[in-house]
Design a protein around this motif. Structure first.
Motif, short mmCIF file in Angstrom:
data_model
loop_
_atom_site.label_atom_id
_atom_site.label_comp_id
_atom_site.label_asym_id
_atom_site.label_seq_id
_atom_site.Cartn_x
_atom_site.Cartn_y
_atom_site.Cartn_z
N ALA A 180 44.18 33.87 42.64
CA ALA A 180 42.92 34.57 42.08
C ALA A 180 41.90 34.12 43.20
O ALA A 180 41.03 35.06 43.21
N GLY A 181 41.96 33.40 44.28
CA GLY A 181 40.98 33.13 44.99
C GLY A 181 41.06 34.15 46.45
O GLY A 181 42.03 34.90 46.61
N PRO A 182 40.33 33.81 47.21
CA PRO A 182 40.23 34.50 48.59
C PRO A 182 41.53 34.28 49.26
O PRO A 182 41.88 33.26 49.56
N GLY A 183 41.80 35.45 49.86
CA GLY A 183 43.23 35.36 50.62
C GLY A 183 44.53 34.95 49.73
O GLY A 183 45.43 34.62 50.16
N GLY A 184 44.20 35.17 48.44
CA GLY A 184 45.33 34.88 47.55
C GLY A 184 45.51 33.42 47.14
O GLY A 184 46.60 33.03 46.86
N ALA A 185 44.48 32.55 47.62
CA ALA A 185 44.45 31.19 47.05
C ALA A 185 44.45 30.97 45.55
O ALA A 185 43.92 31.85 44.90
N ASP A 186 45.07 29.83 45.23
CA ASP A 186 45.02 29.59 43.83
C ASP A 186 43.60 28.98 43.25
O ASP A 186 43.03 28.35 44.00
N ARG A 187 43.38 29.35 42.20
CA ARG A 187 42.00 28.75 41.45
C ARG A 187 42.21 28.20 40.25
O ARG A 187 43.43 28.45 39.49
N THR A 188 41.56 27.23 40.00
CA THR A 188 41.45 26.60 38.52
C THR A 188 40.02 26.35 38.02
O THR A 188 39.20 25.87 38.75
N PRO B 32 26.83 36.13 51.56
CA PRO B 32 27.40 34.75 50.93
C PRO B 32 28.10 34.69 49.65
O PRO B 32 29.00 33.89 49.61
N PRO B 33 27.85 35.51 48.54
CA PRO B 33 28.76 35.49 47.43
C PRO B 33 30.22 35.67 47.86
O PRO B 33 31.09 35.19 47.32
N ALA B 34 30.50 36.86 48.70
CA ALA B 34 31.67 37.05 49.28
C ALA B 34 32.37 35.78 49.81
O ALA B 34 33.48 35.61 49.63
N GLN B 35 31.51 35.48 50.84
CA GLN B 35 32.13 34.36 51.69
C GLN B 35 32.53 32.94 51.05
O GLN B 35 33.50 32.24 51.17
N ALA B 36 31.74 32.68 49.87
CA ALA B 36 31.83 31.70 48.94
C ALA B 36 32.96 31.93 48.12
O ALA B 36 33.47 30.90 47.31
N GLY B 37 33.60 33.08 47.77
CA GLY B 37 34.51 33.45 46.71
C GLY B 37 34.05 33.49 45.32
O GLY B 37 34.87 33.59 44.58
N LEU B 38 32.52 33.91 45.13
CA LEU B 38 32.11 33.79 43.75
C LEU B 38 32.53 35.13 43.32
O LEU B 38 32.72 35.30 42.12
N GLY B 39 32.69 36.19 44.10
CA GLY B 39 33.46 37.40 43.32
C GLY B 39 34.75 37.39 42.80
O GLY B 39 34.85 37.54 41.77
N HIS B 40 35.49 36.45 43.56
CA HIS B 40 36.63 36.34 43.13
C HIS B 40 36.76 35.26 41.80
O HIS B 40 37.46 35.38 40.74
N ASP B 41 35.61 34.38 41.72
CA ASP B 41 35.46 33.40 40.45
C ASP B 41 35.07 34.43 39.22
O ASP B 41 35.77 34.60 38.23
N ALA B 42 34.24 35.42 39.43
CA ALA B 42 33.83 36.29 38.28
C ALA B 42 34.87 37.06 37.70
O ALA B 42 35.32 37.30 36.71
N GLN B 43 35.66 37.90 38.79
CA GLN B 43 36.73 38.79 38.48
C GLN B 43 37.87 37.89 38.00
O GLN B 43 38.54 38.51 37.05
N GLY B 44 38.26 36.98 38.54
CA GLY B 44 39.33 36.22 38.11
C GLY B 44 39.38 35.51 36.65
O GLY B 44 40.20 35.89 35.79
N LEU B 45 38.12 34.99 36.20
CA LEU B 45 37.88 34.77 34.78
C LEU B 45 37.71 35.72 34.03
O LEU B 45 38.41 35.66 32.87
N ALA B 46 36.98 36.88 34.52
CA ALA B 46 37.04 37.71 33.43
C ALA B 46 38.39 38.37 32.80
O ALA B 46 38.57 38.84 31.73
N ASP B 47 39.17 38.63 34.08
CA ASP B 47 40.61 39.23 33.87
C ASP B 47 41.45 38.49 33.05
O ASP B 47 42.16 38.77 32.06
N ARG B 48 41.22 37.01 33.25
CA ARG B 48 42.23 35.95 32.35
C ARG B 48 41.77 35.87 30.98
O ARG B 48 42.39 35.88 29.86
N VAL B 49 40.34 35.92 30.53
CA VAL B 49 39.80 35.83 29.37
C VAL B 49 40.00 37.29 28.90
O VAL B 49 40.57 37.41 27.33
N GLU B 50 40.15 38.35 29.46
CA GLU B 50 40.48 39.77 28.55
C GLU B 50 41.83 39.59 28.49
O GLU B 50 42.35 40.16 27.31
N ARG B 51 42.87 39.32 29.35
CA ARG B 51 44.14 39.09 29.01
C ARG B 51 44.63 38.18 27.78
O ARG B 51 45.54 38.62 27.00
N SER B 52 43.76 36.95 27.78
CA SER B 52 43.95 36.06 26.55
C SER B 52 43.57 36.76 25.31
O SER B 52 44.18 36.55 23.98
#
Length: 272
Positions: free
Chosen positions: A89-97, A239-259
């Protein structure tokens, strides 16, 4: 539908009354009614199955109704798990927790949204709002995830969804969701000025609006916030894109929605 009368005995002669032409025609008419009735019943059952009609009796609520009741019937850990894994879910397909650091008391929508977003969501009504804030593994990013349970029916949610899609409301900066800044946590300084990336989705299969908004945990202001859809693009350089903050928002929203959807599936699952 009336059936032919059964053969009877004449009280005086004690013998069966003869069956004449009229009798045979009555029996034929009754048989036709039976066939027609069975055909109508079978057609109704087939139509119900094809259209997904949920009149299966008690114990099998339809998914839309079941989803609208989850805010008061499901433990918070089901909707907002203590730890959320984002494989790839992170930039470049990196894993996030992400680790949950705060859960807001369930509430109304009074101060939860900027005025314009409040107005845009008003047609659906506000039944209950649930929010939680997470931090990433480095504790340098914070993200608030929200589930707005509305009062709208399926048709109204469809109308609101189309409006947000056609008018691009989910990507307007003046319609960003607000954060949940919990004292004594890395999100204590996570206010309106710290919002860096966000995503918002009006669901059509549930009376729910999901959203997430992310920022830096150190409280720095962000002058150029971006919708997560833009901040996750490969060529994004903000800066939000370079820091991966877009991935944080999208990744968490997607997983909460799936749950949320998995919980609905469990609530409406028919016993085998």
């Amino acid at each position: 539908m009336s059936l032919a009368e059964p053969d009877t005995y004449d009280a005086d002669t004690a013998r069966v009354r003869p069956t004449g032409p009229r009798r045979r025609s009555s029996v034929a008419a009754a048989a036709a009614c039976v066939v027609l009735g069975l055909g109508l019943i079978g057609g109704a059952l087939t139509g119900s199955w094809l259209t997904g009609d949920s009149s299966d009796g008690p114990g099998t609520p339809d998914a839309f109704t079941a989803a609208g009741e989850l805010w008061h019937s499901v433990p918070v850990d089901k909707l907002f798990p203590p730890t959320v894994k984002g494989d790839g879910a992170g930039p470049g397909g990196a894993d996030r927790t992400w680790t949950r650091i705060a859960v807001a008391p369930d509430s109304g929508c009074g101060d939860a949204f900027d005025p314009l977003l409040q107005k845009a969501l008003a047609p659906a009504g506000c039944l209950r709002l649930l929010r939680a804030t997470y931090t990433d593994a480095t504790r340098s990013h914070v993200t608030t995830v929200g589930l707005l349970f509305t009062k709208a029916d399926s048709a109204a949610m469809g109308v609101l969804h189309r409006r947000f899609e056609e008018q691009g409301l989910a990507t307007r900066r003046d319609l960003m969701p607000r954060t949940y800044a919990a004292e004594g946590t890395p999100a204590a300084g996570f206010g309106d000025g710290q919002r860096a990336a966000w995503t918002l989705s009006v669901l059509t299969d549930a009376p729910v609006v999901t959203y997430a908004v992310s920022g830096f945990a150190d409280g720095r202001s962000v002058g150029d916030p971006q919708p997560a859809a833009d901040a996750t693009k490969a060529d994004a350089t903000t800066p939000p894109a370079q820091a991966g903050l877009g991935h944080d928002a999208q990744g968490l929203a997607d997983r909460v929605e799936r749950s949320l959807r998995k919980t609905v599936d469990s609530a409406t699952e028919k016993p085998s």
